[in-house]
Design an enzyme around this catalytic site. Structure first.
Site, PDB file in Angstrom:
ATOM      1  N   CYS A 139       0.672   2.966   3.500  1.00 32.92           N
ATOM      2  CA  CYS A 139       0.935   2.634   5.006  1.00 32.92           C
ATOM      3  C   CYS A 139       2.609   3.463   4.810  1.00 32.92           C
ATOM      4  CB  CYS A 139       0.877   0.797   4.465  1.00 32.92           C
ATOM      5  SG  CYS A 139       0.056   0.350   5.433  1.00 32.92           S
TER       6      CYS A 139
ATOM      7  N   SER B 244      -9.097   4.327  -4.915  1.00 32.48           N
ATOM      8  CA  SER B 244      -7.870   3.600  -5.372  1.00 32.48           C
ATOM      9  C   SER B 244      -7.692   2.399  -4.573  1.00 32.48           C
ATOM     10  CB  SER B 244      -6.678   4.724  -6.072  1.00 32.48           C
ATOM     11  OG  SER B 244      -6.347   5.762  -4.990  1.00 32.48           O
TER      12      SER B 244
ATOM     13  N   HIS C 127      -6.402   2.047   2.485  1.00 29.54           N
ATOM     14  CA  HIS C 127      -6.193   2.535   3.084  1.00 29.54           C
ATOM     15  C   HIS C 127      -6.789   3.961   3.115  1.00 29.54           C
ATOM     16  CE1 HIS C 127      -2.403   3.016   5.666  1.00 29.54           C
ATOM     17  NE2 HIS C 127      -3.837   4.476   5.475  1.00 29.54           N
TER      18      HIS C 127
ATOM     19  N   ASN D 231     -13.659   9.435  -1.401  1.00 30.43           N
ATOM     20  CA  ASN D 231     -14.394   8.558  -2.242  1.00 30.43           C
ATOM     21  C   ASN D 231     -13.958   6.893  -0.747  1.00 30.43           C
ATOM     22  OD1 ASN D 231     -15.094   9.857  -4.263  1.00 30.43           O
ATOM     23  ND2 ASN D 231     -12.170   9.641  -4.811  1.00 30.43           N
TER      24      ASN D 231
ATOM     25  N   HIS E 174      -8.232   7.458   3.753  1.00 30.49           N
ATOM     26  CA  HIS E 174      -7.413   8.277   3.092  1.00 30.49           C
ATOM     27  C   HIS E 174      -8.814   9.677   2.395  1.00 30.49           C
ATOM     28  CE1 HIS E 174      -8.092   6.334  -0.486  1.00 30.49           C
ATOM     29  NE2 HIS E 174      -7.725   6.734  -1.200  1.00 30.49           N
TER      30      HIS E 174
ATOM     31  N   GLN F  87      -9.354  13.092  -0.207  1.00 32.39           N
ATOM     32  CA  GLN F  87      -8.264  14.388  -1.071  1.00 32.39           C
ATOM     33  C   GLN F  87      -8.840  15.726  -0.750  1.00 32.39           C
ATOM     34  OE1 GLN F  87      -8.003  13.348  -5.109  1.00 32.39           O
ATOM     35  NE2 GLN F  87      -8.832  11.567  -4.956  1.00 32.39           N
TER      36      GLN F  87
ATOM     37  N   CYS G  77       0.690  -0.930  -0.043  1.00 30.41           N
ATOM     38  CA  CYS G  77       0.198  -0.005  -0.111  1.00 30.41           C
ATOM     39  C   CYS G  77       1.226   0.978   0.359  1.00 30.41           C
ATOM     40  CB  CYS G  77      -1.461   0.415   1.325  1.00 30.41           C
ATOM     41  SG  CYS G  77      -1.603   1.469   1.619  1.00 30.41           S
TER      42      CYS G  77
ATOM     43  N   HIS H  74      -4.280   0.975   8.054  1.00 33.82           N
ATOM     44  CA  HIS H  74      -4.927   0.141   7.053  1.00 33.82           C
ATOM     45  C   HIS H  74      -5.891  -0.151   6.734  1.00 33.82           C
ATOM     46  CE1 HIS H  74      -3.969  -0.856   2.982  1.00 33.82           C
ATOM     47  NE2 HIS H  74      -4.576  -2.079   2.773  1.00 33.82           N
TER      48      HIS H  74
HETATM   49  P1  H2U Z   1      -9.110   7.823  -4.573  1.00 37.26           P
HETATM   50  O1  H2U Z   1      -8.139   6.988  -3.597  1.00 37.26           O
HETATM   51  O2  H2U Z   1     -10.271   8.754  -3.645  1.00 37.26           O
HETATM   52  O3  H2U Z   1      -8.662   8.127  -5.903  1.00 37.26           O
HETATM   53  O4  H2U Z   1      -7.263   9.158  -3.871  1.00 37.26           O
HETATM   54  C1  H2U Z   1      -6.044   8.654  -4.271  1.00 37.26           C
HETATM   55  C2  H2U Z   1      -5.311   9.670  -4.772  1.00 37.26           C
HETATM   56  O5  H2U Z   1      -3.943   8.940  -4.800  1.00 37.26           O
HETATM   57  C3  H2U Z   1      -5.541   9.272  -6.195  1.00 37.26           C
HETATM   58  O6  H2U Z   1      -5.946  10.590  -6.397  1.00 37.26           O
HETATM   59  C4  H2U Z   1      -3.262   9.823  -5.021  1.00 37.26           C
HETATM   60  C5  H2U Z   1      -4.238   9.227  -6.730  1.00 37.26           C
HETATM   61  O7  H2U Z   1      -3.586  10.264  -7.609  1.00 37.26           O
HETATM   62  N1  H2U Z   1      -1.700   8.411  -5.949  1.00 37.26           N
HETATM   63  C6  H2U Z   1      -0.619   8.851  -5.268  1.00 37.26           C
HETATM   64  O8  H2U Z   1      -0.616  11.066  -5.008  1.00 37.26           O
HETATM   65  N2  H2U Z   1       0.261   8.658  -5.620  1.00 37.26           N
HETATM   66  C7  H2U Z   1       0.537   7.452  -5.206  1.00 37.26           C
HETATM   67  O9  H2U Z   1       1.192   6.360  -4.983  1.00 37.26           O
HETATM   68  C8  H2U Z   1      -0.928   5.768  -5.967  1.00 37.26           C
HETATM   69  C9  H2U Z   1      -2.174   7.547  -5.333  1.00 37.26           C
HETATM   70 ZN    ZN Z   2      -2.240   1.190   3.484  1.00 40.79          ZN
END
Ligand code: H2U
Ligand code: ZN
Length: 354
Positions: free
Chosen positions: A54, A164, A167, A156, A169, A171, A51, A116
């Protein structure tokens, strides 16, 4: 409300977006042979070596996430907007049909917790309080920048809503212009304030607290209502009992209350279909455009897609895309469902294994 409104097709007014929503209460039993979803499975590892959020792990762009022990904010490695775009405007026809302008912005990712396997629904309230503090600091810092007019904080949750990674999180997107949704809400709140001398959402929450029918949870400082005009089946609106425009106006006890109600609401959602409830949620504070916003009440929207089980979701297609938004179960019956699951655990935090 009379049985008519709980049984017959009708439309309801959304005063925040100033548009109509079609409600079809008689339609809940329609058969479904369409797409079904795979129910989300909760993350089990406390630390997932794969992840990127993490502590101590490598991210997709090669940066290393530090050994954080509370919250952690970083610039999105794949930011949709950038702070250093040259300013320009484009018009490709005399009637103004083909217009463009550059947009500056800052996109950040906020990890809610090093663990996580936690979510807002399973994090101790004290840890959610750290997240509230970080949202407040980020909104203040980004909103103070002269080129930024709006700070959009959102989460989200769940693969179904495009998250995505499991974990915990969210934005933060800070933009040069006020985005469409808050812009609609700004016009509506301004008009209401000019006519009534009171913020629209203060008046709305007072009415809902008096009627109780659509209130799903509340504490001393916050109320959660399933809006009269909700589109998504279990959509909710989180409102402060004292109308304030932005995070930095919240008192310490209002921040405590926010952390607690976020826990109650997300844990309650998980009980509706006994599945981790996917959603997109986000805060709408007043624009940070340097103006006073007495009309504005900060609030959060939760938009969860599930309709009748962990595997059947609502789609926004057909009439909703081409005509008006439409819902089947009434807001009142969805509110009753949500209220009963929240009451079933007394709104208390669920114990987390350390
Ligand atoms: P979402 O799960 O809401 O997509 O948010 C995760 C964000 O994390 C996503 O916008 C960013 C993605 O661009 N990201 C990073 O900045 N670095 C990473 O290593 C992977 C994902
Ligand atoms: Zn994690």
């Amino acid at each position: 409300m009379d049985a008519l409104w709980l049984q017959s097709p009708h439309r309801r007014w959304n005063p925040l977006r100033r548009e109509w929503v079609v409600v079809s209460p008689h339609r809940t039993q329609r058969p479904w042979q369409g797409q079904t979803e795979t129910p989300a499975t909760p993350a089990v590892l406390q630390h997932d070596p794969g992840c990127y959020l993490c502590p101590g792990n490598l991210r997709a762009n090669g940066d290393r996430t530090p050994q954080y022990d509370s919250t952690f904010v970083f610039e999105n490695d794949f930011a949709a907007l950038k702070p250093d775009v040259p300013q320009a405007a484009l018009s490709l026809d005399p009637s103004g049909l083909l217009r463009a302008e550059t947009e500056r912005g800052i996109c950040r990712v906020l990890c809610f917790d090093p663990r996580h396997d936690l979510t807002l629904a399973t994090m101790p309230v004290a840890k959610i309080r750290n997240v509230v503090e970080m949202w407040t600091a980020q909104a203040a810092e980004l909103g103070a920048r002269p080129e930024i007019q709006y700070v959009q904080i959102f989460e989200n949750r769940g693969a179904m809503m495009g998250a995505s990674n499991p974990h915990p999180h969210g934005q933060i997107w800070a933009t040069e212009h006020i985005p469409n949704e808050p812009l609609l809400e700004l016009a509506a709140q301004r008009e209401f304030y000019a006519q009534h001398g009171e913020p629209l959402l203060a008046s709305y929450l007072r009415t809902e607290l008096a009627q109780q029918e659509r209130i799903v949870a509340q504490n001393e400082t916050w109320g959660v209502v399933l809006p009269f005009w909700a589109v998504w089946p279990f959509e909710t609106l989180l409102l402060p009992k004292r109308s304030v425009a932005s995070f930095d106006a919240l008192t310490s006890s209002e921040r405590d209350g926010l952390a607690a109600i976020l826990h109650t609401l997300t844990a309650g959602y998980n009980r509706v279909f006994d599945t981790p409830f996917p959603y997109s949620m986000g805060f709408h504070p007043a624009p940070s455009d340097g103006e006073e916003h007495p009309e504005w009440t900060m609030h959060a929207h939760f938009y969860p897609p599930l309709l009748r089980s962990a595997t059947v979701r609502k789609f926004m297609v057909g009439f909703e895309l081409l005509g008006s938004p439409q819902r089947d179960i009434t807001p009142e019956s969805a509110a009753a469902t949500l209220r009963s699951v929240m009451q079933s655990f007394g709104g208390l935090p669920i114990a987390v294994q350390e």
